[in-house]
Design a protein around this motif. Structure first.
Motif, short mmCIF file in Angstrom:
data_model
loop_
_atom_site.label_atom_id
_atom_site.label_comp_id
_atom_site.label_asym_id
_atom_site.label_seq_id
_atom_site.Cartn_x
_atom_site.Cartn_y
_atom_site.Cartn_z
N TYR A 155 48.36 42.71 37.87
CA TYR A 155 47.90 41.33 37.68
C TYR A 155 48.96 40.33 38.11
O TYR A 155 48.66 39.31 38.73
N GLN B 287 47.29 37.67 44.20
CA GLN B 287 47.00 36.24 44.33
C GLN B 287 45.95 35.82 43.31
O GLN B 287 45.22 36.64 42.76
N LYS B 288 45.86 34.51 43.11
CA LYS B 288 44.98 33.95 42.09
C LYS B 288 43.52 34.38 42.26
O LYS B 288 42.82 34.64 41.28
N LYS B 289 43.04 34.44 43.50
CA LYS B 289 41.63 34.77 43.71
C LYS B 289 41.28 36.19 43.28
O LYS B 289 40.12 36.49 43.02
N HIS B 290 42.25 37.08 43.16
CA HIS B 290 41.99 38.46 42.73
C HIS B 290 42.24 38.65 41.24
O HIS B 290 41.81 39.65 40.67
N LYS B 291 42.93 37.71 40.61
CA LYS B 291 43.25 37.85 39.18
C LYS B 291 42.01 37.82 38.30
O LYS B 291 41.96 38.48 37.27
N GLY B 292 40.99 37.08 38.70
CA GLY B 292 39.77 36.99 37.91
C GLY B 292 39.09 38.33 37.73
O GLY B 292 38.63 38.67 36.64
N SER C 132 44.66 36.82 29.39
CA SER C 132 45.48 36.31 30.49
C SER C 132 46.92 36.09 30.05
O SER C 132 47.85 36.37 30.80
#
Length: 82
Positions: free
Chosen positions: A19, A23-28, A46
């Motif tokens: 995590y 990148q941010k787009k994969h963290k979700g 989170s």
């Protein structure tokens, strides 16, 4: 069936490094998977993934390492952690 605390800690130890480096787009997607496994609320999950393994140098000889057991006090509605 829910996971035991030991199992949740193992899942956190495996998921947190992944995590922290994506990148941010994969963290979700990782966060959704982690929430489904552990049963944590999204905000706390989170925080746990961000703080796991982080080290803070307090003084010359004192270093604090982030752990899933540390949590801020409050009435339960906030999403602010130490």
């Amino acid at each position: 069936m829910r996971l035991t605390m030991r199992e949740r800690k193992r899942v956190t130890a495996i998921t947190a490094p992944r995590y922290q480096r994506v990148q941010k787009k994969h963290k979700g997607a990782i966060l959704d998977e982690f929430i489904e496994l552990t049963g944590y609320i999204r905000c706390y999950a989170s925080y746990v993934l961000r703080a796991h393994g982080k080290r803070v140098k307090v003084s010359e000889d004192t270093i604090i390492e982030g752990d899933v057991r540390k949590r801020a006090k409050g009435n339960g509605n906030e999403c602010h952690f130490v």
